[in-house]
Motif scaffolding. Sequence first.
Motif, PDB file in Angstrom:
ATOM      1  N   THR A   1      30.105  58.128  36.843  1.00 31.85           N
ATOM      2  CA  THR A   1      30.147  58.340  35.542  1.00 31.85           C
ATOM      3  C   THR A   1      29.249  56.596  34.763  1.00 31.85           C
ATOM      4  OG1 THR A   1      32.099  56.893  34.923  1.00 31.85           O
ATOM      5  CG2 THR A   1      31.774  59.548  35.025  1.00 31.85           C
ATOM      6  N   ALA A   2      29.057  56.685  34.272  1.00 31.47           N
ATOM      7  CA  ALA A   2      28.297  55.252  33.339  1.00 31.47           C
ATOM      8  C   ALA A   2      29.602  54.241  33.503  1.00 31.47           C
ATOM      9  CB  ALA A   2      27.520  55.555  31.741  1.00 31.47           C
ATOM     10  N   ALA A   3      30.597  54.565  32.947  1.00 33.78           N
ATOM     11  CA  ALA A   3      32.640  53.386  32.776  1.00 33.78           C
ATOM     12  C   ALA A   3      32.201  53.306  34.114  1.00 33.78           C
ATOM     13  CB  ALA A   3      33.059  54.677  32.262  1.00 33.78           C
ATOM     14  N   GLN A   4      32.231  53.711  35.464  1.00 30.80           N
ATOM     15  CA  GLN A   4      32.487  53.855  36.855  1.00 30.80           C
ATOM     16  C   GLN A   4      31.324  52.761  37.073  1.00 30.80           C
ATOM     17  OE1 GLN A   4      32.287  57.603  38.585  1.00 30.80           O
ATOM     18  NE2 GLN A   4      34.714  57.234  38.960  1.00 30.80           N
ATOM     19  N   ILE A   5      30.175  52.922  36.637  1.00 27.43           N
ATOM     20  CA  ILE A   5      28.662  52.604  37.493  1.00 27.43           C
ATOM     21  C   ILE A   5      28.929  50.529  36.477  1.00 27.43           C
ATOM     22  CG2 ILE A   5      26.557  51.494  36.901  1.00 27.43           C
ATOM     23  CD1 ILE A   5      26.044  54.619  36.817  1.00 27.43           C
ATOM     24  N   GLN A   6      29.747  51.060  35.247  1.00 30.57           N
ATOM     25  CA  GLN A   6      29.703  50.256  34.705  1.00 30.57           C
ATOM     26  C   GLN A   6      30.961  48.314  35.598  1.00 30.57           C
ATOM     27  OE1 GLN A   6      27.940  47.847  32.392  1.00 30.57           O
ATOM     28  NE2 GLN A   6      25.975  50.055  32.886  1.00 30.57           N
ATOM     29  N   ASN A   7      31.927  49.536  35.354  1.00 35.01           N
ATOM     30  CA  ASN A   7      33.127  48.649  36.257  1.00 35.01           C
ATOM     31  C   ASN A   7      33.006  48.055  37.741  1.00 35.01           C
ATOM     32  OD1 ASN A   7      35.032  49.353  33.866  1.00 35.01           O
ATOM     33  ND2 ASN A   7      35.555  51.130  34.973  1.00 35.01           N
ATOM     34  N   VAL A   8      32.654  48.411  38.525  1.00 33.66           N
ATOM     35  CA  VAL A   8      31.480  48.323  39.602  1.00 33.66           C
ATOM     36  C   VAL A   8      31.077  46.862  39.730  1.00 33.66           C
ATOM     37  CG1 VAL A   8      30.030  48.642  41.775  1.00 33.66           C
ATOM     38  CG2 VAL A   8      31.881  50.474  41.035  1.00 33.66           C
ATOM     39  N   LEU A   9      29.937  46.685  37.880  1.00 31.86           N
ATOM     40  CA  LEU A   9      29.773  45.697  37.988  1.00 31.86           C
ATOM     41  C   LEU A   9      30.228  44.445  37.545  1.00 31.86           C
ATOM     42  CD1 LEU A   9      26.006  46.960  36.731  1.00 31.86           C
ATOM     43  CD2 LEU A   9      26.175  46.618  38.460  1.00 31.86           C
ATOM     44  N   LYS A  10      31.195  45.025  37.290  1.00 34.92           N
ATOM     45  CA  LYS A  10      31.410  43.780  36.758  1.00 34.92           C
ATOM     46  C   LYS A  10      32.552  43.458  37.690  1.00 34.92           C
ATOM     47  CE  LYS A  10      35.797  43.722  33.546  1.00 34.92           C
ATOM     48  NZ  LYS A  10      36.369  43.205  32.363  1.00 34.92           N
ATOM     49  N   MET A  11      32.830  44.309  38.820  1.00 34.15           N
ATOM     50  CA  MET A  11      33.835  43.969  40.081  1.00 34.15           C
ATOM     51  C   MET A  11      32.857  43.272  40.802  1.00 34.15           C
ATOM     52  SD  MET A  11      36.876  44.625  39.754  1.00 34.15           S
ATOM     53  CE  MET A  11      36.299  44.083  38.003  1.00 34.15           C
ATOM     54  N   LEU A  12      31.541  43.112  40.776  1.00 29.93           N
ATOM     55  CA  LEU A  12      30.293  42.241  41.595  1.00 29.93           C
ATOM     56  C   LEU A  12      29.762  40.802  40.992  1.00 29.93           C
ATOM     57  CD1 LEU A  12      28.532  44.530  42.310  1.00 29.93           C
ATOM     58  CD2 LEU A  12      29.881  44.361  43.854  1.00 29.93           C
ATOM     59  N   GLU A  13      30.055  40.945  40.020  1.00 23.38           N
ATOM     60  CA  GLU A  13      29.753  39.545  39.228  1.00 23.38           C
ATOM     61  C   GLU A  13      30.160  38.208  40.208  1.00 23.38           C
ATOM     62  OE1 GLU A  13      31.531  39.218  35.436  1.00 23.38           O
ATOM     63  OE2 GLU A  13      30.435  41.337  34.294  1.00 23.38           O
ATOM     64  N   ASN A  14      29.566  37.041  39.726  1.00 22.53           N
ATOM     65  CA  ASN A  14      29.069  35.856  39.917  1.00 22.53           C
ATOM     66  C   ASN A  14      29.547  36.464  42.510  1.00 22.53           C
ATOM     67  OD1 ASN A  14      29.865  34.487  38.457  1.00 22.53           O
ATOM     68  ND2 ASN A  14      32.005  34.834  37.872  1.00 22.53           N
ATOM     69  N   ARG A  15      28.574  37.516  42.647  1.00 17.57           N
ATOM     70  CA  ARG A  15      29.061  37.713  43.965  1.00 17.57           C
ATOM     71  C   ARG A  15      27.516  37.837  44.733  1.00 17.57           C
ATOM     72  NH1 ARG A  15      32.569  37.769  47.243  1.00 17.57           N
ATOM     73  NH2 ARG A  15      31.994  38.769  48.639  1.00 17.57           N
ATOM     74  N   SER A  16      27.146  37.520  45.621  1.00 19.16           N
ATOM     75  CA  SER A  16      26.201  37.600  45.944  1.00 19.16           C
ATOM     76  C   SER A  16      25.667  38.131  47.233  1.00 19.16           C
ATOM     77  CB  SER A  16      25.463  35.653  46.293  1.00 19.16           C
ATOM     78  OG  SER A  16      26.398  35.599  46.895  1.00 19.16           O
ATOM     79  N   GLY A  17      24.433  38.590  48.204  1.00 20.35           N
ATOM     80  CA  GLY A  17      24.788  38.942  49.640  1.00 20.35           C
ATOM     81  C   GLY A  17      24.151  40.298  49.201  1.00 20.35           C
ATOM     82  N   SER A  18      24.371  40.926  50.594  1.00 21.16           N
ATOM     83  CA  SER A  18      24.222  42.181  50.228  1.00 21.16           C
ATOM     84  C   SER A  18      25.099  43.439  49.975  1.00 21.16           C
ATOM     85  CB  SER A  18      23.577  42.939  52.016  1.00 21.16           C
ATOM     86  OG  SER A  18      25.072  42.373  52.818  1.00 21.16           O
ATOM     87  N   LEU A  19      24.885  44.722  49.665  1.00 21.78           N
ATOM     88  CA  LEU A  19      25.464  44.789  48.993  1.00 21.78           C
ATOM     89  C   LEU A  19      25.189  46.231  49.723  1.00 21.78           C
ATOM     90  CD1 LEU A  19      26.766  46.124  46.064  1.00 21.78           C
ATOM     91  CD2 LEU A  19      25.973  48.268  46.798  1.00 21.78           C
ATOM     92  N   VAL A  20      26.170  47.531  50.247  1.00 23.99           N
ATOM     93  CA  VAL A  20      26.592  48.631  50.194  1.00 23.99           C
ATOM     94  C   VAL A  20      27.283  49.772  49.893  1.00 23.99           C
ATOM     95  CG1 VAL A  20      28.173  48.604  52.098  1.00 23.99           C
ATOM     96  CG2 VAL A  20      26.604  50.181  52.865  1.00 23.99           C
ATOM     97  N   ASP A  21      26.490  50.622  49.466  1.00 24.03           N
ATOM     98  CA  ASP A  21      27.145  51.922  48.791  1.00 24.03           C
ATOM     99  C   ASP A  21      27.431  52.960  50.232  1.00 24.03           C
ATOM    100  OD1 ASP A  21      28.481  53.491  47.580  1.00 24.03           O
ATOM    101  OD2 ASP A  21      26.597  54.123  46.162  1.00 24.03           O
ATOM    102  N   ILE A  22      29.306  53.277  49.826  1.00 25.72           N
ATOM    103  CA  ILE A  22      29.556  54.642  51.570  1.00 25.72           C
ATOM    104  C   ILE A  22      29.545  56.036  50.523  1.00 25.72           C
ATOM    105  CG2 ILE A  22      30.622  55.398  52.837  1.00 25.72           C
ATOM    106  CD1 ILE A  22      31.708  52.386  53.846  1.00 25.72           C
ATOM    107  N   GLY A  23      28.653  56.751  50.643  1.00 23.37           N
ATOM    108  CA  GLY A  23      29.019  57.798  49.875  1.00 23.37           C
ATOM    109  C   GLY A  23      27.795  57.712  48.973  1.00 23.37           C
ATOM    110  N   SER A  24      26.074  57.356  49.279  1.00 21.44           N
ATOM    111  CA  SER A  24      25.637  56.569  48.155  1.00 21.44           C
ATOM    112  C   SER A  24      25.503  58.390  46.781  1.00 21.44           C
ATOM    113  CB  SER A  24      24.365  55.765  48.388  1.00 21.44           C
ATOM    114  OG  SER A  24      24.266  57.087  49.307  1.00 21.44           O
ATOM    115  N   GLY A  25      25.743  58.976  47.136  1.00 25.97           N
ATOM    116  CA  GLY A  25      25.416  60.361  45.784  1.00 25.97           C
ATOM    117  C   GLY A  25      23.743  60.308  46.052  1.00 25.97           C
ATOM    118  N   ASP A  26      23.468  60.406  44.444  1.00 26.91           N
ATOM    119  CA  ASP A  26      22.401  60.111  43.904  1.00 26.91           C
ATOM    120  C   ASP A  26      21.271  58.512  43.874  1.00 26.91           C
ATOM    121  OD1 ASP A  26      23.304  59.683  42.193  1.00 26.91           O
ATOM    122  OD2 ASP A  26      23.444  61.138  40.740  1.00 26.91           O
ATOM    123  N   GLY A  27      22.146  57.725  44.359  1.00 25.46           N
ATOM    124  CA  GLY A  27      22.410  56.643  44.358  1.00 25.46           C
ATOM    125  C   GLY A  27      22.451  55.280  42.949  1.00 25.46           C
TER     126      GLY A  27
END
Length: 220
Positions: free
Chosen positions: A64-90
């Motif tokens: 959902t849009a809320a889930q995406i925003q919550n994930v991005l919130k958890m990525l704040e001040n983070r760097s490096g590579s990222l992987v989505d396990i079970g990425s669905g429609d990307g």
Amino acid sequence: PGAMSQAVAKEIPQEQGEGGSRRSSWGLLVTAGVGGTLVALYAVATPFVTPALRKVCLPFVPATAAQIQNVLKMLENRSGSLVDIGSGDGRIVIAAAKKGFQAVGYELNPWLVWYSRYRAWRDGVHQNTKFYISDLWKVSFSHYTNVVVFGVPQMMPQLEKKLEDELKYNARIIACRFPFPCWIPDHTTGEGIDTVWAYDLKHSRGCETKSLEVTRATES
């Protein structure tokens, strides 16, 4: 009259033959159309059905849009590579790429992978994204520092152990919809199905001892 009846008799089989030929042609076309449709449905449905036949089913449920925003919130001040396990429609991978991450998605369904690649190209982030058709249990995630997981309860214990064995101490794992059974989250945001849990691996190693300590503290 005899000559006329003979002529009529000659014409009738010819007309019946032409009608039968036309019916035969239509029958072949209908058969070919139905057969082609069934083959196409099988090709599309098989990647969706096959995972359900596995020991651990990981169905495709769009974020959902809320889930995406919550994930991005958890990525704040983070760097490096990222992987989505079970990425669905990307959509998670694409959203992370727009934030500057080199983002990768692993997905077993080839149709979703191809669609993800198209979406990344359409959104102008195809150079910062990669999508692979692969079984998550056959992939090593050791070189990723940020991991996003959309899992189901049945797979979380095994995946927890796999990630703890493979990832480096500075990795952050973000779980959506369902938390890990042993690790204690460092950060939590959202509510209901949009809840996101973030685990910093440097705090989560040795989770059996950590969980035991929390249990004892609760009991006392």
